[in-house]
Design an enzyme around this catalytic site. Structure first.
Site, PDB file in Angstrom:
ATOM      1  N   GLY A 299       0.821  -1.202   0.000  1.00 18.52           N
ATOM      2  CA  GLY A 299       0.000   0.000   0.000  1.00 18.52           C
ATOM      3  C   GLY A 299       0.856   1.253   0.000  1.00 18.52           C
ATOM      4  O   GLY A 299       1.978   1.251  -0.514  1.00 18.52           O
TER       5      GLY A 299
ATOM      6  N   ILE B 292       2.505   2.725   2.349  1.00 18.34           N
ATOM      7  CA  ILE B 292       3.776   2.569   3.057  1.00 18.34           C
ATOM      8  C   ILE B 292       4.650   1.528   2.379  1.00 18.34           C
ATOM      9  O   ILE B 292       5.836   1.760   2.121  1.00 18.34           O
ATOM     10  CB  ILE B 292       3.516   2.220   4.530  1.00 18.34           C
ATOM     11  CG1 ILE B 292       2.836   3.394   5.225  1.00 18.34           C
ATOM     12  CG2 ILE B 292       4.820   1.847   5.238  1.00 18.34           C
ATOM     13  CD1 ILE B 292       2.384   3.105   6.643  1.00 18.34           C
TER      14      ILE B 292
ATOM     15  N   THR C 247       6.481  -3.022  11.311  1.00 16.03           N
ATOM     16  CA  THR C 247       6.090  -1.679  11.754  1.00 16.03           C
ATOM     17  C   THR C 247       4.602  -1.448  11.508  1.00 16.03           C
ATOM     18  O   THR C 247       4.140  -0.310  11.517  1.00 16.03           O
ATOM     19  CB  THR C 247       6.903  -0.593  11.026  1.00 16.03           C
ATOM     20  OG1 THR C 247       6.764  -0.762   9.609  1.00 16.03           O
ATOM     21  CG2 THR C 247       8.381  -0.674  11.394  1.00 16.03           C
ATOM     22  N   SER C 248       3.857  -2.522  11.309  1.00 11.78           N
ATOM     23  CA  SER C 248       2.431  -2.424  11.008  1.00 11.78           C
ATOM     24  C   SER C 248       1.606  -2.615  12.272  1.00 11.78           C
ATOM     25  O   SER C 248       1.329  -1.666  13.002  1.00 11.78           O
ATOM     26  CB  SER C 248       2.049  -3.432   9.925  1.00 11.78           C
ATOM     27  OG  SER C 248       0.680  -3.324   9.606  1.00 11.78           O
ATOM     28  N   ARG C 249       1.209  -3.852  12.563  1.00 11.87           N
ATOM     29  CA  ARG C 249       0.463  -4.172  13.772  1.00 11.87           C
ATOM     30  C   ARG C 249       0.994  -5.487  14.331  1.00 11.87           C
ATOM     31  O   ARG C 249       1.238  -6.442  13.599  1.00 11.87           O
ATOM     32  CB  ARG C 249      -1.039  -4.284  13.485  1.00 11.87           C
ATOM     33  CG  ARG C 249      -1.722  -2.949  13.182  1.00 11.87           C
ATOM     34  CD  ARG C 249      -1.704  -2.034  14.382  1.00 11.87           C
ATOM     35  NE  ARG C 249      -2.352  -0.747  14.145  1.00 11.87           N
ATOM     36  CZ  ARG C 249      -1.731   0.336  13.714  1.00 11.87           C
ATOM     37  NH1 ARG C 249      -0.423   0.296  13.455  1.00 11.87           N
ATOM     38  NH2 ARG C 249      -2.377   1.462  13.548  1.00 11.87           N
TER      39      ARG C 249
ATOM     40  N   GLU D 154       0.723  -2.482  24.746  1.00  6.98           N
ATOM     41  CA  GLU D 154       1.532  -1.259  24.780  1.00  6.98           C
ATOM     42  C   GLU D 154       0.999  -0.318  25.853  1.00  6.98           C
ATOM     43  O   GLU D 154      -0.218  -0.153  25.956  1.00  6.98           O
ATOM     44  CB  GLU D 154       1.503  -0.561  23.411  1.00  6.98           C
ATOM     45  CG  GLU D 154       2.129  -1.391  22.296  1.00  6.98           C
ATOM     46  CD  GLU D 154       2.146  -0.661  20.955  1.00  6.98           C
ATOM     47  OE1 GLU D 154       1.819   0.539  20.927  1.00  6.98           O
ATOM     48  OE2 GLU D 154       2.498  -1.295  19.947  1.00  6.98           O
TER      49      GLU D 154
ATOM     50  N   HIS E 262       6.920   1.899  19.529  1.00  5.49           N
ATOM     51  CA  HIS E 262       5.883   2.385  18.607  1.00  5.49           C
ATOM     52  C   HIS E 262       6.140   3.837  18.210  1.00  5.49           C
ATOM     53  O   HIS E 262       5.324   4.735  18.464  1.00  5.49           O
ATOM     54  CB  HIS E 262       4.491   2.238  19.214  1.00  5.49           C
ATOM     55  CG  HIS E 262       3.430   2.078  18.159  1.00  5.49           C
ATOM     56  ND1 HIS E 262       2.247   1.419  18.373  1.00  5.49           N
ATOM     57  CD2 HIS E 262       3.389   2.489  16.863  1.00  5.49           C
ATOM     58  CE1 HIS E 262       1.510   1.428  17.273  1.00  5.49           C
ATOM     59  NE2 HIS E 262       2.186   2.091  16.341  1.00  5.49           N
TER      60      HIS E 262
END
Length: 318
Positions: free
Chosen positions: A154, A156, A235-237, A266, A285
């Site tokens: 996408g 990113i 670095t997504s989820r 988190e 994060h």
């Protein structure tokens, strides 16, 4: 005078990055710079607020929290997507939810910080330098001529691909609905399958939206398919990668290392096993945490509040 709470202002910068004075004649703004981990405490802090501003998914807003905040009328989130807000519950309780603009570049840059840090042993070598340890104790992994596999292409992922190409990497990508034409437009090759991408890549980077399809997409079986010399970056989820399987992969050497900016809980608990996992580079994060992004988030929040007070909400979600 309405009351507004800005939550999770960890760096204590919200008040200086936007012109909140534009609201001073109508809204009394309070800034909370620590994470509140129980609903009881949170309700005690913001129960009298008509407006709340949240930063990404730091503080979830499920249905039970909306039910305990009867005064709440406007919830503003940074960005235009927040999976931790129950939008149906917000609507049921008469709460308008609005978002802000967001920039895709910061998480791209952090992805490469993690990937390069892993490849060149930055954490180990930097620690040795500061602590008087051995001089040159690691052998770096090359990027030029190696394969970068992207899960997701996408906004990113496509930008990460361009950087990979600039390093001279062979870039491939896969996602459930990615086509060869879309991949070609981004200058990358479509992998025949997720399995092929994992088995042939030297670096794998995750850039998918969390959904029922992607939750747990990389479990033990998938991590075992990766090369023992390969690195994984997320670095997504966090939930896209099975966290227990990742810890095991690192401890048993299924992969050479992993970097992550996202975690299942988190802030990350002090006793979380990833804190002590070998060859793991973790960050708290920070993907979206840059001055330009924060300025856009908080200025957007002020605009959202002004528009709501004028009776014409903007950037509404749900």
């Amino acid at each position: 005078m309405l009351r507004c709470a800005v939550l999770d202002d960890y760096q204590d910068v919200a008040r200086e990055l936007a012109d909140w004075d534009r609201l001073s004649d109508r809204v009394d703004v309070t800034y909370l710079n620590r994470y509140v981990d129980t609903h009881d405490e949170l309700v005690g802090l913001i129960g009298d607020c008509e407006i709340v501003v949240v930063m990404r998914e730091r503080t979830p807003f499920p249905a039970e929290l909306f039910a305990r905040l009867p005064k709440l009328r406007l919830l503003v989130t940074s960005g235009m997507r927040n999976a931790s807000i129950d939008l149906a519950a917000a609507a049921a309780h008469g709460v308008t939810v609005c978002g802000t603009a967001s920039n895709p570049e910061p998480p791209v840059e952090l992805t490469w910080a993690l990937l390069l840090g892993l490849a060149r042993g930055v954490l180990t070598e930097g620690g040795n330098l500061r602590d008087g340890g051995p001089w040159q104790s690691t052998l770096g992994a090359d990027l030029h001529g190696r394969r970068l596999g992207l899960l997701g292409l996408g906004k990113i992922g496509a930008r990460v691909a361009r950087v990979g190409a600039a390093f001279g990497m062979d870039v491939t990508a896969w996602s459930q609905h990615l086509t060869a034409e879309r991949a070609a437009e981004a200058g990358v090759t479509l992998a025949a399958s997720k399995e092929e991408l994992l088995e042939t890549s030297d670096f794998v980077s995750v850039h998918l939206v969390l959904s029922d399809r992607t939750r747990g997409l990389l479990g033990a079986d998938e991590l075992r398919r990766m090369r023992r010399t390969a690195y994984l970056v997320n670095t997504s989820r966090a939930a896209i990668v099975d966290q227990d399987a990742l810890v095991r992969a690192l401890r048993e050497g299924w992969i050479a290392g992993a970097g992550s900016d996202v975690f299942d809980t988190e802030p990350l608990p002090a006793d979380h096993p990833l804190r002590t996992a070998p060859n793991f580079l973790g960050l708290p994060h920070l993907g979206y945490v840059t001055r330009r992004n924060y300025e856009g988030f908080y200025e957007g929040a002020v605009e959202d509040i002004e528009a709501y007070l004028a009776g014409s909400p903007v950037r509404t979600l749900g």
